[in-house]
Write an enzyme that holds these catalytic residues in place. Structure first.
Site, PDB file in Angstrom:
ATOM      1  N   HIS A 116     -47.300  40.354  36.598  1.00 15.09           N
ATOM      2  CA  HIS A 116     -47.660  41.092  37.806  1.00 15.09           C
ATOM      3  C   HIS A 116     -49.168  41.368  37.898  1.00 15.09           C
ATOM      4  O   HIS A 116     -49.622  41.946  38.885  1.00 15.09           O
ATOM      5  CB  HIS A 116     -46.899  42.417  37.879  1.00 15.09           C
ATOM      6  N   HIS A 157     -53.753  42.675  40.879  1.00 12.32           N
ATOM      7  CA  HIS A 157     -52.504  43.388  40.587  1.00 12.32           C
ATOM      8  C   HIS A 157     -51.542  43.101  41.736  1.00 12.32           C
ATOM      9  O   HIS A 157     -51.842  43.392  42.887  1.00 12.32           O
ATOM     10  CB  HIS A 157     -52.775  44.890  40.468  1.00 12.32           C
TER      11      HIS A 157
END
Length: 166
Positions: free
Chosen positions: A73, A88
């Site tokens: 992620h 992110h």
């Protein structure tokens, strides 16, 4: 004296400002609108978000992958002039433990601006339910004279969203 110095290769100094391109296709949102206070308050550095229209995430700058989260992620890059960039993907998506993410790079890889870094399954993220906002953070913001972000608008991958001045 290193081997590159022996052959006359000199360290490349970046042309300033360094620009960061959009890491995804979608609507650019300012830092203050990112749905997580860690990002919206700039705790990790100046950033911007993109509400993605597709599941593709691209390198905003040429450089080296210095970190790839096990959960896929987040990707850390080192760009020209020592610019440290964290991409992110989503908010609280670490809880998904990598489900719905696929990496196209690994730590240590060299990447070019606009290169595909990873893909995400937007439906899985939304059903989790998590915001799918793709956040681009300059984590060493304090090392530069300024880090400025573009105004809210629709962006295509690679389109300038941040400008860093030394």
């Amino acid at each position: 004296m290193g081997i590159f110095h022996f052959f006359g290769k000199k360290e490349v100094t970046p042309l300033w400002p360094v620009t960061l391109g959009a890491a995804a296709q979608g609507r650019l949102i300012p830092m203050e609108e990112i749905p997580d206070p860690v990002f919206s308050e700039g705790i990790l550095g100046i950033c911007c978000g993109i509400e993605p229209e597709t599941g593709a995430v691209y390198a905003p700058v040429s450089g080296r992958v210095v970190q790839l989260a096990d959960t896929l992620h987040a990707v850390g890059l080192e760009g020209p002039g020592g610019v440290e960039v964290l991409i992110h993907i989503g908010v609280d998506t670490v809880e998904m433990k990598g489900d719905g993410f696929e990496a196209m790079v690994r730590a240590g890889s060299s990447v070019e601006k606009g290169q595909l870094l990873l893909t995400m399954d937007l439906e899985k993220i939304r059903k989790a339910p998590h915001p799918a906002t793709v956040i681009t953070i300059v984590t060493n913001t304090g090392d530069f004279a300024s880090v400025e972000t573009a105004a809210s608008k629709k962006v295509a991958p690679g389109e300038t969203v941040m400008e860093i001045r030394n």
